[in-house]
Design an enzyme around this catalytic site. Structure first.
Site, PDB file in Angstrom:
ATOM      1  N   LYS A  50       0.830  -1.205   0.000  1.00 34.92           N
ATOM      2  CA  LYS A  50       0.000   0.000   0.000  1.00 34.92           C
ATOM      3  C   LYS A  50       0.869   1.262   0.000  1.00 34.92           C
ATOM      4  O   LYS A  50       0.658   2.182  -0.781  1.00 34.92           O
ATOM      5  CB  LYS A  50      -0.941  -0.006   1.198  1.00 34.92           C
ATOM      6  N   GLU A  54      10.048  -5.970   3.812  1.00 30.82           N
ATOM      7  CA  GLU A  54      10.239  -7.260   3.156  1.00 30.82           C
ATOM      8  C   GLU A  54       9.869  -7.171   1.674  1.00 30.82           C
ATOM      9  O   GLU A  54      10.593  -7.675   0.801  1.00 30.82           O
ATOM     10  CB  GLU A  54       9.389  -8.337   3.833  1.00 30.82           C
ATOM     11  N   GLY A  76      -5.309  -5.266   5.361  1.00 28.51           N
ATOM     12  CA  GLY A  76      -4.535  -6.201   4.555  1.00 28.51           C
ATOM     13  C   GLY A  76      -5.088  -7.603   4.540  1.00 28.51           C
ATOM     14  O   GLY A  76      -5.166  -8.255   3.486  1.00 28.51           O
ATOM     15  N   ARG A  77      -5.497  -8.110   5.689  1.00 29.26           N
ATOM     16  CA  ARG A  77      -5.967  -9.494   5.755  1.00 29.26           C
ATOM     17  C   ARG A  77      -7.402  -9.635   5.237  1.00 29.26           C
ATOM     18  O   ARG A  77      -7.929 -10.750   5.189  1.00 29.26           O
ATOM     19  CB  ARG A  77      -5.855 -10.014   7.190  1.00 29.26           C
ATOM     20  N   GLU A 132      -4.502 -12.345  13.796  1.00 27.47           N
ATOM     21  CA  GLU A 132      -4.100 -10.943  13.719  1.00 27.47           C
ATOM     22  C   GLU A 132      -5.292 -10.047  14.036  1.00 27.47           C
ATOM     23  O   GLU A 132      -5.121  -8.924  14.519  1.00 27.47           O
ATOM     24  CB  GLU A 132      -3.535 -10.611  12.336  1.00 27.47           C
ATOM     25  N   HIS A 178      -2.989 -38.824   9.470  1.00 31.03           N
ATOM     26  CA  HIS A 178      -1.762 -39.585   9.711  1.00 31.03           C
ATOM     27  C   HIS A 178      -0.688 -38.706  10.331  1.00 31.03           C
ATOM     28  O   HIS A 178       0.496 -39.043  10.269  1.00 31.03           O
ATOM     29  CB  HIS A 178      -1.279 -40.211   8.404  1.00 31.03           C
ATOM     30  N   LYS A 199       8.912  -4.998  14.265  1.00 28.74           N
ATOM     31  CA  LYS A 199       9.357  -4.338  13.041  1.00 28.74           C
ATOM     32  C   LYS A 199      10.232  -3.134  13.364  1.00 28.74           C
ATOM     33  O   LYS A 199      11.264  -2.897  12.726  1.00 28.74           O
ATOM     34  CB  LYS A 199       8.146  -3.905  12.221  1.00 28.74           C
TER      35      LYS A 199
END
Length: 549
Positions: A212, A218, A274-275, A360, A391, A511
């Site tokens: 944004k 990152e 964002g999510r 979050e 399993h 951060k």
């Protein structure tokens, strides 16, 4: 709607107190007893909407439990909170923002206002711009710098700018254009980028940089590496960048400075978290993969579930019921996690996607009123697809000491029919929910002539709660409904727990500290260290280990 309209704190609400008393009365009831007492229980504790069928009968609840949970929703002003969100009120109070992911999938005729402006036309303008671009790339009309068509698309993002697109691509791969290769880079670990571009031809590769602000550490580190890789492969001509990079961002100045033509910048808004953004321009890679028609079907599925959530009575409302059951399991039965178990391999990234969406959002210990909670909030969400998990970790779910509620997701039809595979898959999902609920008693084990010494090991206590969600098949529309279902579950949980599901201050501290530590790792001369003794020592050790001398 003012947040002050909810006067009482959660544990002081009459329904909460009644639920605490009710829990004491039914705590020892087993699902075997509940089903024995009502032969039609499995036909009553169900609801269906928007093509999703929910069986919640295998939860440790009675009709009285459901009644009290619905009363708790009323006392928590859930209806007011829902209306406020859909009306564009700034319910994200810590950032003074509206919360309108529902506007991203509203039809063009809808009117949803933020600060007096109808945002729907802007949403559809971006959607139309995405459609035009996707059509050009998919048809081959969009050419790279050397005139070759694009065959590789690399999405660079992190968090919601990665998890949503990755999940959607894997979930809808059946519908994807197979002559295009899609890769996703998120981790700042260089291995993520290096492995993604290994074997790719720069002349045929398009990067989507999703940030944004166009400052996310990152994402921009990976984007800069991608630009260097491209220029190296194309002879260093900086004009090539504009033909091989597009941006999902709102920062035109930085996008342009990077070398991306702002005509190929796709925007979104501060009222999209964002999510909650996979159906915004963040979904550009999804549209490129499945085409604009399928992408719009995805949006229509979202909207269908939105309307169900907005209008359905709470007693028949899929997200409301599932959220209230999670509150019951978390706050009264002591469950700490939820296992999401899709019996559909295409949904293999769905649990990972839900981890960010749920934790979050509601991983908070401060209420909307700024007070510390005195109850548990978000459980830990996790899971794996299909019989793989059986399993792996199902042993813990069946016979472990922790109570782990499960959400099973299954489909009546396979997208890739193959012999008996789908019947076997569905037999397993139905068997697991039955086994978790009813278990196997010592008497049943002994009846099988099991040696006495082994009997305790083969007993299954059961009484493990689960939901089962069934749909016809995994289509773009159904994926939209499933994602919207969990988005609104998160919303309801947040309303009950009185937390803000739409900020994420918890990610900021790490951060900020990382920004402080970077020069302490990179500078030739070690600056004075002012961390704790452990961190200081680790910085020194790292510098020593990476030093060539």
């Amino acid at each position: 709607m003012s947040n002050k309209s909810v006067i009482k704190s959660l544990t002081q609400r009459p329904a909460w107190k009644a639920l605490a008393t009710h829990h004491k009365k039914i705590a020892k009831l087993h699902l075997r007893e509940l089903f024995a007492a009502d032969k039609q229980r499995g036909e009553k504790l169900i609801t269906e909407a928007a093509g999703l069928f929910l069986d919640y009968s295998k939860n440790r609840v009675t009709t009285e439990t459901i009644k009290l949970l619905l009363q708790l929703a009323k006392e928590s002003n859930l209806r007011g909170r829902i209306d406020a969100m859909f009306a564009g009120e700034k319910i994200n109070i810590t950032e003074n923002r509206a919360v309108l992911h529902v506007a991203l999938r509203a039809p063009k005729s809808a009117k949803i206002f933020v600060d007096g402006k109808n945002v729907v036309p802007d949403v559809h303008a971006v959607l139309d711009k995405m459609t035009g671009f996707a059509n050009r790339v998919r048809s081959g009309a969009w050419k790279g710098h050397t005139g070759k068509r694009i065959t590789n698309i690399v999405n660079i993002g992190i968090g919601g700018s990665d998890l949503g697109p990755v999940m959607a691509y894997e979930a809808l791969k059946h519908y994807a254009k197979r002559d295009l290769k899609f890769l996703f880079v998120s981790n700042v670990d260089g291995a993520d980028f290096v492995e993604a571009v290994h074997g790719l031809a720069p002349a045929e590769t398009l990067f989507i940089v999703s940030s944004k602000t166009f400052t996310t550490q990152e994402t921009m580190t990976n984007a800069e590496s991608a630009r260097a890789w491209l220029l190296k492969g194309l002879g260093g001509n900086k004009n090539a960048v504009a033909k091989h990079f597009v941006a999902v961002s709102t920062n035109a100045e930085k996008v342009s400075a990077f070398g991306i033509d702002t005509a190929n910048m796709f925007g979104f808004w501060d009222w999209v978290g964002g999510r909650y953004s996979m159906d915004s321009a963040i979904g550009l890679s999804t549209m490129l993969a499945i085409g604009s028609e399928n992408f719009r079907a995805l949006l229509a599925g979202f909207h269908e579930l939105d309307e169900h959530f907005r209008t359905a009575p709470f007693s028949e409302n899929l997200p409301v019921l599932m959220a209230l059951l999670s509150v019951w399991n978390t706050n009264f039965l002591g469950a700490e996690t939820v296992a999401v178990l899709p019996y559909e391999n295409y949904l293999k990234r769905f649990p990972a996607y839900l981890q960010q969406l749920t934790m979050e959002s509601n991983g908070k210990y401060i209420t909307l009123a700024g007070k510390k909670v005195n109850y548990q909030t978000s459980p830990i969400y996790w899971g794996e697809p299909g019989t793989n998990g059986q399993h792996s970790f199902y042993q813990l779910i069946h016979q472990g000491t922790r109570l782990i509620p499960c959400d099973f997701i299954a489909f009546a039809h396979a997208l890739t029919p193959l012999g008996r595979h789908h019947d076997l898959l569905l037999a397993n999902v139905l068997a697991q929910s039955e086994a978790l609920a009813f278990g196997k008693t010592a008497a049943e084990v002994k009846a099988e002539k099991v040696p006495d010494a082994l009997v305790p090991h083969k007993v299954f206590e059961g009484n493990r709660p689960s939901n089962t969600i069934l749909a016809d098949r995994l289509t773009p529309a159904v994926l939209g409904r499933l994602v919207a279902l969990y988005e609104h579950i998160v919303f309801v949980q947040g309303a009950i727990w009185s937390v803000n599901p739409f900020d994420q201050w918890g990610v900021e501290l790490g951060k900020a500290l990382a920004q402080r530590i970077v020069p302490e790792l990179e500078n030739k001369i070690l600056p004075p260290l002012q961390h704790d003794s452990s961190t200081n020592n680790l910085i020194r050790r790292y510098r020593k280990m990476k030093s060539p001398t």
